[in-house]
Design an enzyme around this catalytic site. Structure first.
Site, short mmCIF file in Angstrom:
data_model
loop_
_atom_site.label_atom_id
_atom_site.label_comp_id
_atom_site.label_asym_id
_atom_site.label_seq_id
_atom_site.Cartn_x
_atom_site.Cartn_y
_atom_site.Cartn_z
N GLY A 112 0.81 -1.20 0.00
CA GLY A 112 0.00 0.00 0.00
C GLY A 112 0.85 1.26 0.00
N SER B 147 -2.37 -3.86 -4.48
CA SER B 147 -3.03 -3.76 -3.18
C SER B 147 -4.31 -2.94 -3.26
CB SER B 147 -2.09 -3.10 -2.17
OG SER B 147 -2.76 -2.84 -0.95
N GLN C 227 -5.22 -7.79 -4.72
CA GLN C 227 -5.30 -8.11 -3.30
C GLN C 227 -6.46 -7.35 -2.67
OE1 GLN C 227 -4.16 -5.60 -0.81
NE2 GLN C 227 -4.96 -6.88 0.84
N TYR D 55 -8.69 -6.54 0.85
CA TYR D 55 -8.86 -6.59 2.29
C TYR D 55 -10.34 -6.82 2.61
CZ TYR D 55 -4.18 -4.72 3.29
OH TYR D 55 -2.82 -4.55 3.40
N THR E 257 -6.42 -11.00 1.83
CA THR E 257 -5.55 -10.92 3.00
C THR E 257 -6.38 -11.10 4.26
OG1 THR E 257 -3.94 -9.49 1.91
CG2 THR E 257 -3.99 -9.44 4.31
N LYS F 267 -4.14 -15.05 1.70
CA LYS F 267 -2.82 -14.58 2.15
C LYS F 267 -2.85 -14.26 3.64
CE LYS F 267 0.58 -10.87 1.30
NZ LYS F 267 0.60 -10.28 2.66
N HIS G 147 2.62 -11.02 7.33
CA HIS G 147 2.44 -9.63 6.91
C HIS G 147 3.75 -8.83 7.05
CE1 HIS G 147 -1.13 -7.13 5.77
NE2 HIS G 147 -0.25 -6.16 5.91
N ARG H 267 4.46 -6.93 10.33
CA ARG H 267 3.80 -5.65 10.58
C ARG H 267 2.49 -5.80 11.36
NH1 ARG H 267 5.53 -1.46 7.32
NH2 ARG H 267 3.49 -0.61 6.81
N ASP I 105 5.99 -15.36 1.72
CA ASP I 105 6.65 -14.06 1.67
C ASP I 105 7.24 -13.74 3.02
OD1 ASP I 105 4.69 -12.96 3.37
OD2 ASP I 105 3.67 -11.88 1.78
N GLY J 14 11.03 -11.68 4.41
CA GLY J 14 12.44 -11.93 4.70
C GLY J 14 13.29 -12.31 3.52
N ARG K 157 9.33 -5.60 0.23
CA ARG K 157 10.32 -4.55 0.44
C ARG K 157 11.44 -4.55 -0.61
NH1 ARG K 157 8.97 -6.31 5.79
NH2 ARG K 157 8.14 -4.63 7.11
#
Length: 411
Positions: A88, A115, A135, A137, A163, A259, A283, A286, A314, A316, A338
């Site tokens: 986002g 997103s 995606q 929400y 998600t 997800k 997530h 987060r 997902d 790391g 990221r």
């Protein structure tokens, strides 16, 4: 092209190098909004540390003159076992960043996930083409969620990604300390911070705050990213349950992915309802700070549903070797958030492409060094001491959804 023209991309040899370029360009509050996790950030760190705890066991004297990086995902071929995760407020770090990410993904032959809180509309991303997933929400405004699903269908999106780990937003203390809290307000701290990055600040002043285009029109919800980035969680529905997922399966005829799953039993229930894929995710650290890291949760979920649905992971991933480790633990593909965001914030589409190129090069290099001529050849046998993860009796069966549930069940 001279490095001064390319923003230093020619000297970015790793994802960490791209992160440094992004940090150099963005105000601290914005970088921390992307980089940070919940509370003490233990889950954020655990995601990365988990990959460091897995070792590979290379084969010698294997012909790896040619390496095939293609994989099958949701019934179609992808050029890499990799996708761009939903993120986002990307436009807050780089105006037009969502489109840049989608273009880079399309050129690389990998999926891009837009997103709900992206700063580009479903229709704008649909025009880019490629393998597009949307995606969603769980929103309190069910009518708004239905409209988003209908728009994604009309725009030709292949898959819907629900998600499920956001009944409430995580407590992200970096945002609070940086005065990046909502309702948004200018304070001496963040004004000085923004002014320290004049190019970024002038863009915001000249062009205005980016808009979360897919959230526009929700009642009692501001549309600009500065007022939505930390408060958007108020629009999520904590009452969303399994019967709602069942209804969504009936409403969406395309591929459906869930997800934010960390329990094998939850994965099984989602697949029983008819989900085509599961993304094992906390997530990005987060949400629940005490949550298990995604990689540790992966094998049990693969064992439970990997023979019936595509399992992805997902959180790391920073190296091509991390992709190989995830594949060896049974994932069909990984999603990156990221790493791609660092690239796009550093240098737009070129930076996003650079992030994918870095991981592709490292993936191919790791496969060669491990004596693996193809992604499809990656199994648990590539791991050192895989019995510590899967159980000694099932070491050779665990990759890509063929392990028995009893071998790795950890709930």
């Amino acid at each position: 092209m001279p490095s001064r023209m390319r923003g230093g991309l020619d000297r970015a040899f790793s994802i960490d190098d791209l992160a440094a370029l992004a940090r150099r360009r963005l105000p601290r509050a914005v970088y921390d909004f992307y980089e940070g996790g919940a509370e003490d950030e233990t889950s954020l760190r655990a995601n990365r540390e988990a990959f460091g705890g897995v070792r590979l066991l290379p084969r010698a004297l294997v012909d790896v003159g040619t390496v095939d990086t293609a994989a099958s995902l949701l019934g179609a071929t992808v050029a890499l076992p990799l996708g761009i995760a939903p993120m986002g407020a990307v436009g807050f770090g780089r105006r037009g960043g969502d489109v840049d990410l989608a273009r880079a993904a399309a050129k690389a032959g990998i999926p891009y996930v837009l997103s709900t809180t992206g700063t580009a509309s479903i229709e704008r991303i649909g025009d880019v083409g490629g393998r597009l997933w949307f995606q969603l929400y769980p929103l309190k405004r069910r009518d708004a969620a239905v409209r988003l699903v209908e728009r994604a269908r009309a725009a030709g999106f292949e898959a819907l990604v629900l998600t499920v780990d956001v009944p409430v937003g995580g407590k992200r203390e970096r945002d609070l300390r940086n005065d990046f809290a909502m309702p948004f307000r200018y304070t001496p701290r963040n004004v000085l911070d923004f002014a320290s990055r004049p190019a970024w600040a002038l863009d915001m002043l000249w062009h205005g705050v980016p808009v979360l285009e897919n959230m526009a029109g929700l009642a009692d919800t501001a549309a600009d990213a500065s007022q939505m980035a930390s408060s958007v969680g108020r629009e999520f529905d904590p009452a969303f349950g399994w019967h709602d997922l069942d209804a969504l399966r009936d409403a969406w005829r395309g591929k459906l992915i869930v997800k934010g799953i960390l329990r094998a039993a939850d994965a099984r229930r989602a697949v029983d309802i008819g989900c085509d894929g599961v993304i094992v995710s906390n997530h990005g650290g987060r949400q629940l700070d005490a949550a298990v890291d995604s990689l540790t949760a992966l094998p049990a979920i693969v064992a439970e549903v990997g023979h019936r649905a595509d399992v992805m992971v997902d959180g790391g991933i920073r190296r091509g070797s991390d992709i190989v480790k995830a594949l060896a633990l049974g994932a069909k593909a990984v999603l990156i958030g990221r790493p791609a965001l660092y690239g796009v914030c550093a240098q737009g589409e070129a930076g996003a492409t650079r992030s994918i190129d870095i991981l592709r090069d490292e993936l191919v290099r790791t496969l060669r060094l491990c004596g693996l001529p193809a992604v499809a050849r990656v199994t648990a046998d590539a791991l050192y001491e895989p019995e510590a993860i899967f159980g000694a009796r099932h070491t050779g069966e665990a990759a890509h959804g063929t392990a028995s549930a009893g071998a790795v069940h950890r709930e």
